[in-house]
Design an enzyme around this catalytic site. Structure first.
Site, PDB file in Angstrom:
ATOM      1  CE  LYS A 191       3.666   3.879  16.452  1.00 35.97           C
ATOM      2  NZ  LYS A 191       3.250   5.150  15.969  1.00 35.97           N
TER       3      LYS A 191
ATOM      4  CG  ASP B 150       4.298   7.506  13.628  1.00 31.57           C
ATOM      5  OD1 ASP B 150       5.552   7.625  13.923  1.00 31.57           O
ATOM      6  OD2 ASP B 150       3.397   7.979  14.406  1.00 31.57           O
TER       7      ASP B 150
ATOM      8  CG  ASP C 102       8.222   0.244  -1.979  1.00 35.64           C
ATOM      9  OD1 ASP C 102       9.180  -0.580  -2.026  1.00 35.64           O
ATOM     10  OD2 ASP C 102       7.213   0.105  -2.586  1.00 35.64           O
TER      11      ASP C 102
ATOM     12  CE1 TYR D 117       8.340  -7.676   6.295  1.00 38.38           C
ATOM     13  CE2 TYR D 117       8.774  -9.064   4.348  1.00 38.38           C
ATOM     14  CZ  TYR D 117       8.474  -7.709   4.994  1.00 38.38           C
ATOM     15  OH  TYR D 117       8.158  -6.965   3.991  1.00 38.38           O
TER      16      TYR D 117
ATOM     17  CG  ASP E  28       8.561  -3.971   2.238  1.00 37.34           C
ATOM     18  OD1 ASP E  28       9.224  -3.848   1.483  1.00 37.34           O
ATOM     19  OD2 ASP E  28       7.481  -4.172   2.490  1.00 37.34           O
TER      20      ASP E  28
END
Ligand code: NAD
Ligand code: IPM
Ligand code: MN
Length: 353
Positions: A187, A219, A247, A140, A243
């Site tokens: 990751k 993942d 969700d 970000y 983030d």
């Protein structure tokens, strides 16, 4: 006396923040503590008024108060502005300027809502985990960033101190929560920055011998949250992965409109639902205010050291849900729905006079 700055922002922001402010005022009257709530423009709403998404006045007010309450920013009206002028960039600036490096996103399933989840009742019942999302670093904020006609680029970078401070908070939270389990999500099979993240989390873990630490690729983690959310207690992860995973967690609890968050730093704190400005339902008085009201519960817990107020808010939310109050996002097909203001009023009724 507590000073709260509210920045309702765009879309459903003002509607859900109004509900949360009503809850704050009600509790202050009921229990006789003084609060001052000062509203400031932010995001697209501020741009339309003052030509700036985040004015110096709003930023200064946020720095001078005890806690900030944020609704949401953004919407189609401003989405074609250059990146540095988008409402979302103003949100990142506020988080960075206030030093809010940790975003705590608890995902807890209310019994009354088990059937609101798109997953089977047995899968979601009893889910109770919290995501510690790093909030002021990673892709970000990394430089260089940009795009031209031929390519687009961003940079994911983490410094040692950034990983260390969020990891430490996550381990401390796991100690308090009792289950003493932390899952770090990265990751590292592909990204060097993630290998660095993983190494640092393990280094910090040496100070927390009583905590069980696991690693998971992002993942797989996305899949595991949907397959068996109960396996998680504390998740710690970077800005972008946090983030996305939060969700997903939102939908486990029935709706994105249910998930609160606390963005905290060494000095300042901001409380914000995890959802956005929901332009598709804005201005209709149908948004679910619970995520924002539950964010106020987090404010009482983290900023005001009044955990009993947080408990009261959670119990009132639970009672309103048990009584059958449902905004459209958490209603079963054909079930009667209530408006944002009716849901807020029901929660306040259950808080008691
Ligand atoms: P969104 O979270 O705004 O909405 C996604 C879906 O969830 C929509 O269908 C919406 O109606 C529904 N939803 C969200 N909150 C709800 C609530 N409280 N009650 C009922 N339904 C709810 O995400 P999006 O549509 O991808 O983004 C819209 C805008 O919001 C974009 O500009 C985005 O950048 C911005 N955004 C802001 C924040 C923030 O300010 N913290 C967070 C996420 C997105
Ligand atoms: C959130 C939002 C923000 C984020 C955007 C609007 C900058 O999606 O708070 O989850 O990605 O952090
Ligand atoms: Mn988000």
């Amino acid at each position: 006396m507590y000073k709260i700055v509210s920045i309702p922002g765009d879309g459903i922001g003002p509607e859900v923040v109004a509900g949360a402010v009503d809850v704050l005022r009600h509790l202050s009257k009921k229990h006789g503590f003084e609060i001052v709530i000062e509203e400031h423009p932010f995001g697209g709403a501020s741009y339309d008024l003052h030509g700036s998404m985040l004015t110096d006045e709003t930023l200064t007010a946020c720095k001078e108060c005890d806690a900030v309450l944020l609704g949401a920013v953004g919407g189609p009206k401003w989405e074609n502005l250059p990146h540095e002028h988008k409402p979302e960039a103003a949100l990142l600036k506020i988080r960075r300027e206030l030093g809010l490096f940790a975003n705590l996103r608890p995902a807890k399933v209310y019994d009354a809502l088990i059937d609101a989840s798109s997953l089977k009742a047995d899968v979601v019942r009893g889910t109770d985990f919290i995501v510690f999302r790093e909030l002021t670093g990673g892709i970000y904020f990394g430089e260089p960033r940009g795009y031209d006609e031929g390519k687009g680029w961003n940079t994911m970078v983490y410094e040692k101190y950034e990983v260390e401070r969020i990891a430490r908070l996550a381990f401390e939270a796991a100690q308090k929560r009792g289950s003493k389990k932390v899952m770090s999500i990265d990751k590292a099979n592909v990204l060097e920055v993630s290998q660095f993240w993983r190494n640092e989390v393990h280094r910090v873990h040496r100070d927390f011998g009583d905590i069980e630490l696991g690693d998971m690729y992002v993942d797989n983690a996305a899949m595991q949250i949907v397959r068996n959310p109960k396996q998680f207690d504390v998740i710690v992860t970077g800005n972008l992965f946090g983030d996305i995973l939060s969700d997903i967690a939102g939908m486990i609890t029935g709706s994105l409109g249910m998930l609160p968050s606390a963005s905290i730093g060494r000095i300042h704190a901001m409380y914000e639902p995890i959802h956005g400005s929901a332009p598709d339902i804005a201005g209709k008085n149908i948004a679910n205010p619970i995520a924002t009201i539950a964010s106020v519960a987090m404010m009482f817990e983290h900023s005001f050291c009044m955990p009993e107020m947080a408990t009261q808010i959670h119990e009132a939310i639970e009672a309103a849900l048990a009584q059958g109050m449902r905004t459209a996002d958490i209603a079963a097909p054909g079930e009667k729905t209530v408006s944002t203001t009716e849901m807020t009023a029901a929660i306040i009724r259950h808080l008691g006079a």
